[in-house]
Design a protein around this motif. Structure first.
Motif, PDB file in Angstrom:
ATOM      1  N   GLY A 158       0.906  -1.153   0.191  1.00  0.00           N
ATOM      2  CA  GLY A 158      -0.073   0.093   0.119  1.00  0.00           C
ATOM      3  C   GLY A 158       0.891   1.456  -0.019  1.00  0.00           C
ATOM      4  N   GLU A 159       2.349   1.119   0.026  1.00  0.00           N
ATOM      5  CA  GLU A 159       2.968   2.403  -0.098  1.00  0.00           C
ATOM      6  C   GLU A 159       3.925   2.575  -1.212  1.00  0.00           C
ATOM      7  OE1 GLU A 159       4.294   3.183   4.725  1.00  0.00           O
ATOM      8  OE2 GLU A 159       4.720   1.234   4.051  1.00  0.00           O
ATOM      9  N   ILE A 160       4.105   3.560  -1.705  1.00  0.00           N
ATOM     10  CA  ILE A 160       4.943   3.773  -2.920  1.00  0.00           C
ATOM     11  C   ILE A 160       6.336   3.773  -2.311  1.00  0.00           C
ATOM     12  CG2 ILE A 160       5.927   5.412  -4.772  1.00  0.00           C
ATOM     13  CD1 ILE A 160       3.330   6.934  -4.725  1.00  0.00           C
ATOM     14  N   THR A 161       6.962   2.792  -2.917  1.00  0.00           N
ATOM     15  CA  THR A 161       8.257   2.365  -2.448  1.00  0.00           C
ATOM     16  C   THR A 161       9.330   2.527  -3.214  1.00  0.00           C
ATOM     17  OG1 THR A 161       7.060   0.609  -1.179  1.00  0.00           O
ATOM     18  CG2 THR A 161       9.165   0.235  -1.232  1.00  0.00           C
ATOM     19  N   TYR A 162       9.018   2.977  -4.590  1.00  0.00           N
ATOM     20  CA  TYR A 162      10.350   3.145  -5.663  1.00  0.00           C
ATOM     21  C   TYR A 162       9.670   4.244  -6.620  1.00  0.00           C
ATOM     22  CZ  TYR A 162       7.937  -0.853  -7.990  1.00  0.00           C
ATOM     23  OH  TYR A 162       7.053  -1.612  -8.550  1.00  0.00           O
ATOM     24  N   GLY A 440      -0.147  -2.854 -10.275  1.00  0.00           N
ATOM     25  CA  GLY A 440      -0.430  -2.275  -9.190  1.00  0.00           C
ATOM     26  C   GLY A 440      -0.152  -3.363  -7.804  1.00  0.00           C
ATOM     27  N   PHE A 441      -0.016  -4.502  -8.136  1.00  0.00           N
ATOM     28  CA  PHE A 441       0.025  -5.654  -7.295  1.00  0.00           C
ATOM     29  C   PHE A 441       1.774  -5.758  -7.313  1.00  0.00           C
ATOM     30  CE2 PHE A 441       0.793 -10.168  -6.691  1.00  0.00           C
ATOM     31  CZ  PHE A 441       0.478 -10.384  -5.109  1.00  0.00           C
ATOM     32  N   ASN A 442       2.349  -5.839  -6.273  1.00  0.00           N
ATOM     33  CA  ASN A 442       3.739  -6.437  -6.063  1.00  0.00           C
ATOM     34  C   ASN A 442       3.840  -7.725  -5.290  1.00  0.00           C
ATOM     35  OD1 ASN A 442       5.611  -4.413  -7.441  1.00  0.00           O
ATOM     36  ND2 ASN A 442       4.163  -2.994  -6.788  1.00  0.00           N
ATOM     37  N   PHE A 443       4.360  -8.689  -5.756  1.00  0.00           N
ATOM     38  CA  PHE A 443       4.454  -9.751  -5.166  1.00  0.00           C
ATOM     39  C   PHE A 443       5.764  -9.614  -4.268  1.00  0.00           C
ATOM     40  CE2 PHE A 443       6.493 -14.280  -5.041  1.00  0.00           C
ATOM     41  CZ  PHE A 443       5.693 -14.775  -4.155  1.00  0.00           C
ATOM     42  N   ASP A 444       5.525 -10.052  -2.920  1.00  0.00           N
ATOM     43  CA  ASP A 444       6.488  -9.999  -1.955  1.00  0.00           C
ATOM     44  C   ASP A 444       7.079 -11.478  -1.588  1.00  0.00           C
ATOM     45  OD1 ASP A 444       8.579  -9.767   0.299  1.00  0.00           O
ATOM     46  OD2 ASP A 444       7.117  -8.790   1.660  1.00  0.00           O
ATOM     47  N   ALA A 501      -5.000 -12.283  -4.043  1.00  0.00           N
ATOM     48  CA  ALA A 501      -6.246 -12.145  -3.403  1.00  0.00           C
ATOM     49  C   ALA A 501      -6.419 -11.414  -2.128  1.00  0.00           C
ATOM     50  CB  ALA A 501      -6.712 -13.542  -3.286  1.00  0.00           C
ATOM     51  N   GLU A 502      -5.645 -11.183  -1.619  1.00  0.00           N
ATOM     52  CA  GLU A 502      -5.597 -10.095  -0.490  1.00  0.00           C
ATOM     53  C   GLU A 502      -5.625  -8.812  -0.935  1.00  0.00           C
ATOM     54  OE1 GLU A 502      -2.690 -11.019   2.505  1.00  0.00           O
ATOM     55  OE2 GLU A 502      -3.731 -12.924   3.135  1.00  0.00           O
ATOM     56  N   TRP A 503      -4.743  -8.648  -1.890  1.00  0.00           N
ATOM     57  CA  TRP A 503      -4.580  -7.397  -2.556  1.00  0.00           C
ATOM     58  C   TRP A 503      -5.780  -6.708  -3.443  1.00  0.00           C
ATOM     59  CZ3 TRP A 503      -4.326  -6.025  -7.851  1.00  0.00           C
ATOM     60  CH2 TRP A 503      -3.971  -4.783  -8.146  1.00  0.00           C
ATOM     61  N   ARG A 504      -6.359  -7.825  -4.122  1.00  0.00           N
ATOM     62  CA  ARG A 504      -7.568  -7.434  -4.783  1.00  0.00           C
ATOM     63  C   ARG A 504      -8.771  -7.123  -3.824  1.00  0.00           C
ATOM     64  NH1 ARG A 504      -9.443 -10.755  -9.832  1.00  0.00           N
ATOM     65  NH2 ARG A 504      -9.770  -8.602 -10.657  1.00  0.00           N
ATOM     66  N   SER A 505      -9.093  -7.651  -2.649  1.00  0.00           N
ATOM     67  CA  SER A 505     -10.044  -7.561  -1.929  1.00  0.00           C
ATOM     68  C   SER A 505      -9.753  -6.317  -1.114  1.00  0.00           C
ATOM     69  CB  SER A 505     -10.023  -8.657  -0.870  1.00  0.00           C
ATOM     70  OG  SER A 505      -8.808  -8.841  -0.170  1.00  0.00           O
ATOM     71  N   SER A 506      -8.522  -5.607  -1.204  1.00  0.00           N
ATOM     72  CA  SER A 506      -8.360  -4.230  -0.575  1.00  0.00           C
ATOM     73  C   SER A 506      -8.663  -3.332  -1.426  1.00  0.00           C
ATOM     74  CB  SER A 506      -6.998  -4.236   0.076  1.00  0.00           C
ATOM     75  OG  SER A 506      -5.923  -4.078  -0.863  1.00  0.00           O
ATOM     76  N   GLN A 507      -8.926  -3.421  -2.621  1.00  0.00           N
ATOM     77  CA  GLN A 507      -8.815  -2.444  -3.628  1.00  0.00           C
ATOM     78  C   GLN A 507     -10.557  -2.043  -3.689  1.00  0.00           C
ATOM     79  OE1 GLN A 507      -5.726  -1.418  -5.083  1.00  0.00           O
ATOM     80  NE2 GLN A 507      -5.484  -2.526  -3.514  1.00  0.00           N
TER      81      GLN A 507
END
Length: 507
Positions: A158-162, A440-444, A501-507
């Motif tokens: 959720g944070e701009i990191t680069y 918009g999704f970045n896999f960690d 899935a978690e990212w999509r549900s948060s959008q």
């Protein structure tokens, strides 16, 4: 269509509070100055904040001259910054940058090549920091220079990191092949419309190659064959890291176990069987293969590439064009593959953001950093074009910061002799392109670091022979899949699916 108006307006926050140094009286009441006169308050100049920028490769010949000009312009524009690029040779890049970050060596910016070590890894290791607040305070023009969806792609948790390096619109980079247009015409060939057409065209070009040395082949990349994907009924879809398939419905599964991967392999094996792929492609050094491409010796190449004057000297009248096999809308399967991070070791991380804000605040600053001193290193030949004036003995520019390291799709300059069609594609943002649902999704990969690293490493051993057509699907797939699963493929896919899935549900 140009979507960003280049402006010379600058909005800069104060850099440092000025330090006020006053003369002090001695304990016996005598003034500290020699004359015994009244002590006066004086304002010392604030120390300049360094902008130490880690870049891969060797320093250009005219670096010192250009850096001096950049710092002079920074001072003239009222920024208390000192630009200090630090070039690190490619062969020690990973080792050296890892050491600098692990030991806390100070620097402000680092170039990030996502296919070498992505921002997720650097952020997970604590090497780069989130920059939302820095952008808000120091990066107004930097933020405004790129579309919101590009900045969304730079978010981790959720944070701009680069800072994205939006040097081209990827809608013009996938799904096509580059072919020699002049050779198609010379051989009476129509533009290919299917995978079968493309193989037939490649065979004809190889047989009639305009040199005695007809050992010329398809240029391969270590990535999925997106030029084939536009012909598949399931298109559009995205392939992440050669491991994961994601369709536009958000379905996540193992790429290697899809019917689409099988089709890719079958096509490549057919090309290999016909002698259109170099027999020793797996063992030939990458630099040798790249030199063939730079010399213009390829039957076709995935993506959109151009030719330069050196190729035209060998092949007078040479022209290239891009060709799509399927009639599909433009698709961005990814947003960017290069970026810049703000180092966690910097005592003044705002300096890096201030510098980039200045770079992108107007075309003149951008040109100075990317191309050098106008009239010395290069000459302006029109919108988005330039010619270099100062060349090395090898024929390259004495100064250039490659646009894939620091660039902007609407500000980059290309040689005057560039193909007009490619120039248009390289300097345009496609308003009608479809974005992948993964943008918009970045896999960690931190939670599955070992499985991820092992899977990526195993790709080269077990999967690349299939991707390059050297081994048929029937003879090689079962063993390759078994090795990939042993390396941890399922674990990686499951973790990606969970996070996505978690990212999509948060959008």
């Amino acid at each position: 269509m140009k979507t960003w108006k280049k402006t010379a307006t600058r909005v800069f926050a104060p850099l440092l509070a000025a330090a006020l140094l006053a003369s002090c009286s001695s304990g016996d009441g005598n003034a500290a100055n020699e004359t015994g006169g009244q002590a006066t308050a004086t304002q010392a100049p604030a120390a300049k904040l360094p902008v130490r920028y880690l870049l891969p490769g060797n320093a250009p010949q005219d670096l010192d001259t250009v850096v001096a000009a950049i710092n002079e312009k920074l001072a003239a524009d009222g920024l208390n910054l000192e630009y200090e690029p630090i070039y690190i040779p490619w062969d020690v890049w990973d080792q050296k940058t890892n050491l600098m970050m692990s030991t806390g060596e100070e620097f402000e910016l680092i170039a990030i090549m996502h296919d070498v070590k992505g921002p997720n890894v650097l952020a997970g290791n604590g090497g780069i920091i989130p920059i939302d607040e820095l952008l808000e305070e120091y990066g107004a023009e930097l933020k405004a220079s790129m579309p919101e969806w590009i900045w969304d792609s730079a978010k981790i948790n959720g944070e701009i990191t680069y800072i994205p390096n939006f040097w081209l619109d990827t809608a013009f980079n996938d799904g096509m092949v580059t072919l020699r247009k002049d050779l198609l015409e010379k051989n009476g060939l129509e533009a290919p419309k299917s995978p079968e057409d493309l193989l037939a065209v490649a065979e004809t070009l190889q047989a009639n190659w305009p040199q005695d040395n007809k050992n010329v082949y398809i240029k391969l990349l270590a990535e999925p064959a997106t030029f084939l994907h536009t012909t598949y009924d399931s298109y559009p879809f995205s392939v992440i890291d050669n491991l994961i398939y994601v369709d536009q419905e958000g379905t996540v599964k193992s790429w290697l176990e899809t019917e689409e991967f099988k089709k890719d392999v079958e096509y490549m094996n057919e090309a290999y069987t016909r002698g259109l792929i170099l027999k020793d492609v797996l063992t030939t050094p990458t630099e040798v293969l790249n030199q063939e491409e730079l010399a213009g010796r390829y039957l076709y190449r995935p993506g959109d590439v151009g030719i330069d004057d050196r190729i035209r000297e060998t092949f007078p009248g040479a022209e290239v064009n891009i060709y799509f096999l399927g009639d599909q809308p433009k698709f961005r399967s990814y947003a960017i593959r290069n970026s810049n991070g703000v180092s966690a070791t910097s005592p003044h991380p705002e300096a890096g953001v201030q510098f980039l804000n200045w770079v992108f605040s107007n075309q003149g600053n951008f040109d100075l950093v990317q191309s050098g001193v106008e009239g010395v290193n290069w000459t302006n030949t029109g919108e988005n074009t330039r010619d270099f004036l100062s060349l090395t003995d090898a024929g390259g520019p004495t100064y250039e910061l490659a646009n894939w390291l620091l660039g902007h799709v609407e500000m980059n300059r290309y040689p005057t002799s560039s193909d007009p069609g490619r120039m248009e594609r390289r300097t345009t943002i496609a308003d009608d392109a479809v974005n992948s649902v993964t943008i918009g999704f970045n896999f960690d990969p931190t939670n599955v670091a070992s499985a991820y690293a092992n899977s990526v490493a195993e790709l080269q051993t077990s999967v690349f022979p299939l991707m390059y057509g050297v081994i048929s699907y029937e003879s090689g797939f079962a063993g390759a899949l078994r090795n990939m699963k042993a390396a941890g493929l399922d674990t990686v896919v499951e973790e990606y699916a969970r996070q996505f899935a978690e990212w999509r549900s948060s959008q």
